[in-house]
Design an enzyme around this catalytic site. Sequence first.
Site, PDB file in Angstrom:
ATOM      1  N   ASP A 294      -7.339   0.093  -1.836  1.00 46.60           N
ATOM      2  CA  ASP A 294      -5.966   0.372  -1.432  1.00 46.60           C
ATOM      3  C   ASP A 294      -5.103   0.322  -2.699  1.00 46.60           C
ATOM      4  O   ASP A 294      -5.454  -0.345  -3.660  1.00 46.60           O
ATOM      5  CB  ASP A 294      -5.570  -0.726  -0.428  1.00 46.60           C
ATOM      6  CG  ASP A 294      -4.081  -0.854  -0.240  1.00 46.60           C
ATOM      7  OD1 ASP A 294      -3.485   0.129   0.215  1.00 46.60           O
ATOM      8  OD2 ASP A 294      -3.524  -1.924  -0.548  1.00 46.60           O
TER       9      ASP A 294
ATOM     10  N   ASP B  39      -5.243  -5.377   1.223  1.00 45.67           N
ATOM     11  CA  ASP B  39      -4.444  -6.589   1.349  1.00 45.67           C
ATOM     12  C   ASP B  39      -3.526  -6.572   2.563  1.00 45.67           C
ATOM     13  O   ASP B  39      -3.064  -7.601   3.003  1.00 45.67           O
ATOM     14  CB  ASP B  39      -3.563  -6.754   0.100  1.00 45.67           C
ATOM     15  CG  ASP B  39      -2.501  -5.677   0.017  1.00 45.67           C
ATOM     16  OD1 ASP B  39      -2.851  -4.505   0.233  1.00 45.67           O
ATOM     17  OD2 ASP B  39      -1.327  -5.997  -0.216  1.00 45.67           O
TER      18      ASP B  39
ATOM     19  N   ASP C 190      -4.483  -2.249   6.425  1.00 44.30           N
ATOM     20  CA  ASP C 190      -5.828  -2.066   5.884  1.00 44.30           C
ATOM     21  C   ASP C 190      -6.892  -2.669   6.806  1.00 44.30           C
ATOM     22  O   ASP C 190      -8.079  -2.374   6.649  1.00 44.30           O
ATOM     23  CB  ASP C 190      -5.955  -2.735   4.501  1.00 44.30           C
ATOM     24  CG  ASP C 190      -5.007  -2.124   3.474  1.00 44.30           C
ATOM     25  OD1 ASP C 190      -4.857  -0.892   3.480  1.00 44.30           O
ATOM     26  OD2 ASP C 190      -4.427  -2.887   2.668  1.00 44.30           O
TER      27      ASP C 190
HETATM   28  P1  ADP Z   1       1.062   2.128   1.320  1.00 45.64           P
HETATM   29  O1  ADP Z   1      -0.340   2.619   1.519  1.00 45.64           O
HETATM   30  O2  ADP Z   1       1.506   2.326  -0.096  1.00 45.64           O
HETATM   31  O3  ADP Z   1       1.256   0.718   1.813  1.00 45.64           O
HETATM   32  P2  ADP Z   1       2.689   3.124   3.607  1.00 45.64           P
HETATM   33  O4  ADP Z   1       1.811   3.863   4.554  1.00 45.64           O
HETATM   34  O5  ADP Z   1       3.166   1.790   4.018  1.00 45.64           O
HETATM   35  O6  ADP Z   1       2.021   3.116   2.150  1.00 45.64           O
HETATM   36  O7  ADP Z   1       3.989   4.012   3.306  1.00 45.64           O
HETATM   37  C1  ADP Z   1       3.873   5.350   2.943  1.00 45.64           C
HETATM   38  C2  ADP Z   1       5.201   5.925   2.534  1.00 45.64           C
HETATM   39  O8  ADP Z   1       6.176   5.827   3.578  1.00 45.64           O
HETATM   40  C3  ADP Z   1       5.840   5.221   1.362  1.00 45.64           C
HETATM   41  O9  ADP Z   1       5.342   5.678   0.135  1.00 45.64           O
HETATM   42  C4  ADP Z   1       7.327   5.579   1.545  1.00 45.64           C
HETATM   43  O10 ADP Z   1       7.594   6.862   1.066  1.00 45.64           O
HETATM   44  C5  ADP Z   1       7.474   5.579   3.063  1.00 45.64           C
HETATM   45  N1  ADP Z   1       7.968   4.270   3.528  1.00 45.64           N
HETATM   46  C6  ADP Z   1       7.254   3.294   4.137  1.00 45.64           C
HETATM   47  N2  ADP Z   1       8.027   2.233   4.431  1.00 45.64           N
HETATM   48  C7  ADP Z   1       9.263   2.511   3.958  1.00 45.64           C
HETATM   49  C8  ADP Z   1      10.517   1.808   3.943  1.00 45.64           C
HETATM   50  N3  ADP Z   1      10.662   0.584   4.427  1.00 45.64           N
HETATM   51  N4  ADP Z   1      11.572   2.442   3.373  1.00 45.64           N
HETATM   52  C9  ADP Z   1      11.437   3.661   2.870  1.00 45.64           C
HETATM   53  N5  ADP Z   1      10.301   4.374   2.852  1.00 45.64           N
HETATM   54  C10 ADP Z   1       9.233   3.823   3.383  1.00 45.64           C
HETATM   55 MG    MG Z   2      -1.498  -2.417   0.393  1.00 41.30          MG
END
Ligand code: ADP
Ligand code: MG
Length: 342
Positions: free
Chosen positions: A43, A237, A241
């Site tokens: 991840d 983490d 995941d």
């Molecule tokens: P990661 O695998 O990096 O944890 P997520 O699936 O949680 O990614 O998030 C994917 C995308 O969604 C982020 O890169 C962002 O663009 C958007 N995103 C997620 N949560 C937020 C938030 N709280 N505020 C703004 N954008 C968000």
């Molecule tokens: Mg992560």
Amino acid sequence: CALGLATPTSIMVGTGKAAESGILFKGGEHLEETHKLEAIVLDKTGTITKGKPEVTDFSGDEETLQLLASAEKGSEHPLAEAIVAYATENSIDFMDVDHFSAIPGHGIEATISGKNILVGNRKLMNDHQIDTTGYEEKLINYETDGKTAMLIAIDGEYRGTVAVADTIKETAPEAIKQLKDLGIEVFMLTGDNERTAKAIAKQVGIDQVIAEVLPEEKAAKVKEIQEQGKKVAMVGDGVNDAPALVTADIGIAIGTGTEVAIEAADVTILGGELLLIPKAIKISHATIRNIRQNLFWAFGYNTAGIPVAAIGLLAPWIAGAAMALSSVSVVTNSLRLKRVKL
Ligand code: ADP
Ligand code: MG
């Protein structure tokens, strides 16, 4: 007797040695399984990177920042924490939020004093018919630098951009190099934008990137690699995941991660130190080698001793001594595993 001791004693010493290094195997079977690994999926956020992002760029007026930060206060995403910290540093007063919802893999939506706020990626804006083509160049610039860029819209209109950067763990490139040297294929899996993901992947030496994956799709991506006939480990983490950690042949949780991930995993590495992953594989290989040596000695004594005894040529005291010696040699060899240099 020696045959019965051969495997469990090695596994016991192997798991003990792993634990001393900060690698906690939930059971002996996982230590055995680890030596078969052919691919590892990592991840991005919180696993390869420190998971402590910071705002690097903000464009927009003060009202936008106030609404943005107030809306993000309701989210527990690391990106949100970075934005809230940035607003606090800039002495922004937070407003009361009337409604908040997180849209996994896209961003957030909130209502504050009658205004509708959207913060997130292109997908989120496109879903709400907000045109982002005019800001594409700016977004691409951020993403090429490995930053996560988010767009802000208020009442359906673009109002600004915020970019957040997370630094990679110092030992990540070395850990990935060691994994590759062990003949393991390394993948990066993330919900983040493809360009950002590739920039981070390049910094750590990963060339296979699976980006823009929705949280609920992570497990399916692991399954796809398994379907190519590979034994796969997943390292993660976050809460999102957990399903992938369960799906993988070996789930590895980062000790600094969420409890849900640790619960779902087969192995936990303490302190989030990625170098412990190649180390776990090396310990597993050393343990399997040790088991084979044990089996060789246990079989050796028995295959030599039993036929001789059967034809009546083995004095009972020699047979008794051989039995004891075979167990002693197996246990001694297992203990040798403790001192193996990795
Ligand atoms: P990661 O695998 O990096 O944890 P997520 O699936 O949680 O990614 O998030 C994917 C995308 O969604 C982020 O890169 C962002 O663009 C958007 N995103 C997620 N949560 C937020 C938030 N709280 N505020 C703004 N954008 C968000
Ligand atoms: Mg992560």
